[in-house]
Design a protein around this motif. Structure first.
Motif, PDB file in Angstrom:
ATOM      1  N   LYS A  29       2.268  -6.780  -0.043  1.00 16.37           N
ATOM      2  CA  LYS A  29       1.136  -7.630  -0.418  1.00 16.37           C
ATOM      3  C   LYS A  29       1.538  -9.099  -0.468  1.00 16.37           C
ATOM      4  CE  LYS A  29      -2.325  -6.332  -2.666  1.00 16.37           C
ATOM      5  NZ  LYS A  29      -3.357  -5.922  -3.637  1.00 16.37           N
ATOM      6  N   ALA A  30       2.805  -9.372  -0.753  1.00 19.26           N
ATOM      7  CA  ALA A  30       3.278 -10.753  -0.690  1.00 19.26           C
ATOM      8  C   ALA A  30       3.192 -11.298   0.733  1.00 19.26           C
ATOM      9  CB  ALA A  30       4.713 -10.837  -1.209  1.00 19.26           C
ATOM     10  N   ARG A  86      -2.534  -5.214   3.574  1.00 14.18           N
ATOM     11  CA  ARG A  86      -3.466  -4.441   2.749  1.00 14.18           C
ATOM     12  C   ARG A  86      -2.912  -3.021   2.662  1.00 14.18           C
ATOM     13  NH1 ARG A  86      -8.479  -5.963   6.442  1.00 14.18           N
ATOM     14  NH2 ARG A  86      -6.811  -5.557   7.949  1.00 14.18           N
ATOM     15  N   VAL A  87      -2.680  -2.538   1.451  1.00 14.73           N
ATOM     16  CA  VAL A  87      -1.923  -1.302   1.242  1.00 14.73           C
ATOM     17  C   VAL A  87      -2.842  -0.159   0.816  1.00 14.73           C
ATOM     18  CG1 VAL A  87      -0.090  -0.202  -0.106  1.00 14.73           C
ATOM     19  CG2 VAL A  87       0.147  -2.596   0.634  1.00 14.73           C
ATOM     20  N   VAL A  88      -2.722   0.958   1.536  1.00 14.39           N
ATOM     21  CA  VAL A  88      -3.395   2.204   1.181  1.00 14.39           C
ATOM     22  C   VAL A  88      -2.318   3.189   0.738  1.00 14.39           C
ATOM     23  CG1 VAL A  88      -4.831   4.115   2.010  1.00 14.39           C
ATOM     24  CG2 VAL A  88      -5.223   1.788   2.863  1.00 14.39           C
ATOM     25  N   LEU A  89      -2.471   3.774  -0.439  1.00 16.79           N
ATOM     26  CA  LEU A  89      -1.450   4.659  -0.998  1.00 16.79           C
ATOM     27  C   LEU A  89      -1.982   6.077  -1.132  1.00 16.79           C
ATOM     28  CD1 LEU A  89       1.343   5.050  -2.395  1.00 16.79           C
ATOM     29  CD2 LEU A  89       0.182   4.532  -4.558  1.00 16.79           C
ATOM     30  N   LEU A 113      -0.857  -3.916  -7.422  1.00 16.69           N
ATOM     31  CA  LEU A 113      -1.455  -2.622  -7.132  1.00 16.69           C
ATOM     32  C   LEU A 113      -1.883  -2.515  -5.673  1.00 16.69           C
ATOM     33  CD1 LEU A 113      -3.683  -2.369 -10.329  1.00 16.69           C
ATOM     34  CD2 LEU A 113      -1.610  -1.057  -9.862  1.00 16.69           C
ATOM     35  N   PRO A 114      -1.957  -1.288  -5.148  1.00 19.04           N
ATOM     36  CA  PRO A 114      -2.459  -1.111  -3.786  1.00 19.04           C
ATOM     37  C   PRO A 114      -3.938  -1.468  -3.683  1.00 19.04           C
ATOM     38  CG  PRO A 114      -2.119   1.001  -4.854  1.00 19.04           C
ATOM     39  CD  PRO A 114      -1.541  -0.020  -5.773  1.00 19.04           C
ATOM     40  N   GLY A 116      -7.886  -2.586 -11.310  1.00 19.67           N
ATOM     41  CA  GLY A 116      -7.808  -3.595 -10.266  1.00 19.67           C
ATOM     42  C   GLY A 116      -7.592  -3.051  -8.872  1.00 19.67           C
ATOM     43  N   ILE A 117      -7.846  -1.755  -8.656  1.00 17.16           N
ATOM     44  CA  ILE A 117      -7.733  -1.160  -7.320  1.00 17.16           C
ATOM     45  C   ILE A 117      -9.122  -1.172  -6.687  1.00 17.16           C
ATOM     46  CG2 ILE A 117      -7.097   0.885  -5.991  1.00 17.16           C
ATOM     47  CD1 ILE A 117      -5.196   1.621  -8.278  1.00 17.16           C
TER      48      ILE A 117
END
Length: 314
Positions: A158-159, A163-166, A182-183, A218-219
């Motif tokens: 994310k830095a 865009r992260v999906v977990l 968070l993801p 916050g997801i």
């Protein structure tokens, strides 16, 4: 550079054994045996490639039996971002009971992955990530890696503007959901959500309340897969219960991974809440009709999506 990258740190060759009926303690005669290169991220990549999206599959493979993975990546046009280390990728046994339609999974231990191996896989992953890349972190972790692995990767990705999906479970999921970064989306099933919540979630209302707590942390997108009951989809636009159509089942193996692929495809297309629910459920239902991590053609998936019933919960 692909707009989507999946990461599989603990892949497997999924060997599915077809039985008339599974009876504990009995001797069985297999009707058929098939083997597919798998692992959650690999399965997600295969489904996205079938839909027609460019995707890279990254992670760690054992060099001694990488052939099935090489073959499926080449056949589906998936870019290869794996690092290979000495040893064999694990084999997972899946016992398919034709009478009940249920699959019993026997997951074997994975490769002995070191910190240096993880460093190499992380570097290979980051070489393929830029701002806007959607990265799917999926599956279990090899036993030697700490539970914070996905949390750390999420922070780094994310830095970079990814865009992260977990899609994880157990301590790895708990650590990622307790982290300071968070993801962007998570896809627990009901059991995984119960583990995170620390209590049973006996009814749909309890499942929704727990999923809403994840959203409140916050997801942005939370999808809870419910098997035959479909899925709950929660975004900033509201929440819905998506009911799957009646579907003939060839194999349930990888249906949850197909749902993740449908979620990713929907997010890439910037669909609305109902559209996300329909596409995710369509991918999962379409996968049920096929063996291995394979989807029907796009027009068939679109037809399934139109038959998904979406019930608003707000």
């Amino acid at each position: 550079m692909s707009a989507i990258v999946t990461l599989t740190l603990n892949p497997a060759i999924d060997q599915t054994v077809l039985l008339d009926a599974l009876v504990p303690g009995a001797v069985h005669r297999a009707r058929a045996v098939t083997a597919h290169a798998g692992g959650k991220g690999v399965n997600v990549a295969c489904c996205l490639a079938d839909w027609g999206l460019p995707v890279t599959a990254a992670g760690i493979l054992g060099a001694d039996n990488a052939g099935p993975f090489d073959q499926v990546l080449a056949a589906k046009g998936i870019a290869d971002g794996f690092v290979r280390i000495p040893g064999e990728t694990r084999t997972n046994l899946k016992l398919l009971d034709q009478r009940s339609g249920e699959t019993t999974d026997i997951n074997l231990p994975g490769l002995a992955v070191t910190g240096a191996d993880l460093d190499a896989a992380r570097a290979a992953l980051l070489d393929r990530v830029e701002a806007g890349t959607r990265v799917v972190l999926a599956g279990s972790l090899p036993g030697a890696l700490p539970p914070e692995t996905y949390a750390d990767l999420t922070r780094i990705l994310k830095a970079r503007g990814a865009r992260v999906v977990l899609d994880a479970s157990g301590p790895a999921l708990a650590a990622a959901l307790a982290a300071d970064v968070l993801p962007d989306a998570v896809k627990p099933n009901r059991h995984e959500l119960e583990e995170w919540a620390g209590c049973p979630l006996p009814g749909l209302g309890a499942v929704r309340e727990a999923a809403s707590r994840l959203r409140a942390q916050g997801i942005p997108v939370v999808v809870v897969s419910l098997g035959a009951e479909g899925a709950l989809v929660l975004t900033e636009r509201g929440s819905v219960h998506a009911h799957p159509p009646a579907t003939p089942v060839t194999s349930t193996v990888g249906a949850g991974d197909a749902l993740v692929a449908g979620l990713v495809a929907a997010l890439e297309a910037d669909l609305d809440l109902a559209g996300i629910a329909r596409r995710a459920l369509a991918f999962a239902a379409g996968k049920l009709t096929r063996a291995g991590a394979n989807l029907p053609p796009r027009d068939a998936l679109d037809a399934i999506a139109r038959s998904v019933r979406v019930e608003p919960l707000d």
